[in-house]
Design a protein around this motif. Structure first.
Motif, PDB file in Angstrom:
ATOM      1  N   LEU A  32       0.815  90.704  42.621  1.00  0.00           N
ATOM      2  CA  LEU A  32      -0.633  90.897  42.644  1.00  0.00           C
ATOM      3  C   LEU A  32      -1.296  89.692  43.294  1.00  0.00           C
ATOM      4  O   LEU A  32      -1.103  88.551  42.841  1.00  0.00           O
ATOM      5  CB  LEU A  32      -1.152  91.087  41.203  1.00  0.00           C
ATOM      6  N   ASN A  33      -2.044  89.932  44.346  1.00  0.00           N
ATOM      7  CA  ASN A  33      -2.717  88.860  45.102  1.00  0.00           C
ATOM      8  C   ASN A  33      -1.763  87.717  45.453  1.00  0.00           C
ATOM      9  O   ASN A  33      -2.093  86.540  45.289  1.00  0.00           O
ATOM     10  CB  ASN A  33      -3.911  88.336  44.316  1.00  0.00           C
ATOM     11  N   GLY A  34      -0.562  88.071  45.889  1.00  0.00           N
ATOM     12  CA  GLY A  34       0.401  87.073  46.364  1.00  0.00           C
ATOM     13  C   GLY A  34       1.243  86.443  45.277  1.00  0.00           C
ATOM     14  O   GLY A  34       2.167  85.683  45.570  1.00  0.00           O
ATOM     15  N   LYS A  35       0.934  86.748  44.014  1.00  0.00           N
ATOM     16  CA  LYS A  35       1.698  86.130  42.919  1.00  0.00           C
ATOM     17  C   LYS A  35       2.453  87.176  42.112  1.00  0.00           C
ATOM     18  O   LYS A  35       2.010  88.323  41.985  1.00  0.00           O
ATOM     19  CB  LYS A  35       0.754  85.378  41.986  1.00  0.00           C
ATOM     20  N   ILE A  36       3.573  86.746  41.549  1.00  0.00           N
ATOM     21  CA  ILE A  36       4.392  87.661  40.760  1.00  0.00           C
ATOM     22  C   ILE A  36       3.642  88.056  39.490  1.00  0.00           C
ATOM     23  O   ILE A  36       3.173  87.193  38.741  1.00  0.00           O
ATOM     24  CB  ILE A  36       5.718  86.989  40.324  1.00  0.00           C
TER      25      ILE A  36
END
Ligand code: GUN
Ligand code: FE
Length: 426
Positions: A32-36
């Motif tokens: 989500l938004n580049g993060k796990i």
């Protein structure tokens, strides 16, 4: 911010801790938004209607972190392996770095470097440029434009260096400050203070750099206790200091408030090892370089056992390859020699430990990077190992082992950094 949700499916392998691999066969990674957001065997209901990026039967692993390398030495990779550190620097390295006064030359070499890092699956680097600010800015901008994460250093050298590669103390500090000022708002490709090593930097320069590190809240990278001749030289230059690490420490360049990474750390004494631990200094282990320039074997298992932060560096062109796979193998081989012939107390590096160094170990210098735990940046590689595994090698850990020891860049079919597909556009 709009929600950017991606779900990846494949065989997920990573190291949360050094001692073992986390393996999820046919698992999912929710980003989500580049993060796990989640790593799971069964996709939670809430995500079941989302599109899935399908890498079935491929390995999904954290991408590689190169915690120490010299961008301007890329052209010298594979050359000049017949000397130890100090003559090697004078004969091969300094003349090559002097060429980076020429911006066009810098553009060519740094573009090739970025392509090669990409091929090798390295998405983040902590890297030395040269003393030349303009050329180093080109390196910064190439990393930025191509989606990598990096700490990039304009190198400082104001003593014991050849005419072609030296600065005055004032110039070295003022150029560094311009560099820091210019990039102080950067989020992904950031500046780092880079005194080459103690022999190249006067006490005034080191003190000035420490002030800049504090003023701009930037980290520091340098070299420490790589080679016996170098250590002897530092001893003679600084008779007042107890050891090499103390020289950095007495000039405000050794951890504590200032995040610091020291490359090599092959020959540190017990006092220095305690300082590394107490001051939270990272060690960049450069096994290929330590063998090529025959510096020695760093006691990496000992550092890890003591809780010192360690990552892996290719250290090109002391190292002969940007391949972190090769560096992982070299780290394991070196630790075996150390265990068998020097000191057996701490054991030798296991595969999971060496993989950890190349991912989560070095990634810690950047924050939550190098693992697939919740909140970590999705920096990842998709590996198609069908060209190297046989039906006999079905176990996923064995497939990863085979990729590490006998795989190559063509097995890496996708690279991600900060959750985005990394594609070199230059
Ligand atoms: N120590 C000071 N400069 C260098 C360098 O460029 N490479 C290595 N390996 N060690 C150094
Ligand atoms: Fe180095």
């Amino acid at each position: 911010m709009d929600k950017d949700l991606k779900i990846f499916k494949g065989h997920v392998i990573f190291t949360k801790t050094q001692d073992k691999f986390e393996v999820i066969e046919d698992g999912y990674i929710v980003v989500l938004n580049g993060k796990i957001k989640d790593v799971c065997k069964v996709l939670p209901k809430e995500f079941c209607n989302n599109e899935i990026v399908d890498y079935t039967n491929k390995l999904i692993i954290p991408s590689f972190i190169d915690l120490h390398l010299h961008g301007p030495q890329f052209e010298n990779v594979g050359l000049g392996m017949d000397k130890e550190l100090l003559p090697w620097l004078n004969t091969y390295t300094f003349p090559e770095e002097a060429k980076f006064k020429d911006i066009d030359y810098a553009k060519k070499v740094y573009s090739n470097l970025i392509k090669s890092l990409w091929e090798n699956g390295t998405t983040r680097c902590v890297i030395f440029g040269t003393i030349h600010r303009k050329a180093t800015e080109i390196l910064m901008e190439l990393f930025e434009k191509n989606g990598f994460g990096a700490y990039v250093g304009k190198v400082n050298m104001d003593r014991n260096s050849p005419e072609i590669l030296i600065e005055s103390t004032e110039e070295s500090l003022s150029e560094t400050e311009i560099f820091l000022e210019k990039y102080k708002e950067n989020k992904r490709v950031k500046p780092i203070i880079t005194p080459r090593f103690v022999p190249s930097c006067t006490p005034d320069l080191m003190l000035g750099l420490s002030s800049l590190a504090k003023k701009y809240s930037v980290p520091v990278q340098s070299h420490l206790s790589e080679n016996n001749g170098e250590i002897e030289w530092v001893k003679n230059l600084h008779v007042e200091s107890k050891n090499y690490s103390s020289v950095y420490d007495e000039h405000g360049l050794f951890g504590g408030q200032i995040k610091t990474v020291m490359a090599h750390c092959v020959h540190n004494d017990e006092d220095e090892i305690k300082m590394l631990k107490d001051k939270g200094v990272f060690v960049a282990h450069c096994p290929t370089s330590n063998l090529n320039v025959y510096s020695g074997i760093a006691p990496i298992k000992k550092y890890m056992s003591l809780g010192i932060d360690v990552g892996i560096g290719s250290d090109i062109s002391g190292g002969h390859t940007l391949s972190i796979l090769e560096c992982i193998v070299s780290a394991i081989q070196s630790s075996k020699m150390y265990f068998k012939y020097v000191d057996s107390k701490y054991g030798m590096l296991s595969l999971s430990e060496a993989f950890y160094l190349a991912t989560k170990g070095g990634g810690k210098f950047f924050g939550n990077v190098g693992s697939f735990e919740e909140g970590y940046d999705f920096d990842a590689l998709v590996v198609d190992d069908s060209s190297i595994y046989s039906v006999l090698n079905k176990n996923l850990e064995q497939r990863l082992e085979k990729f590490i020891y006998s795989g190559n860049t063509s097995c890496i079919i996708k690279r991600f950094a900060y959750g985005k597909l990394l594609e070199v556009i230059l």
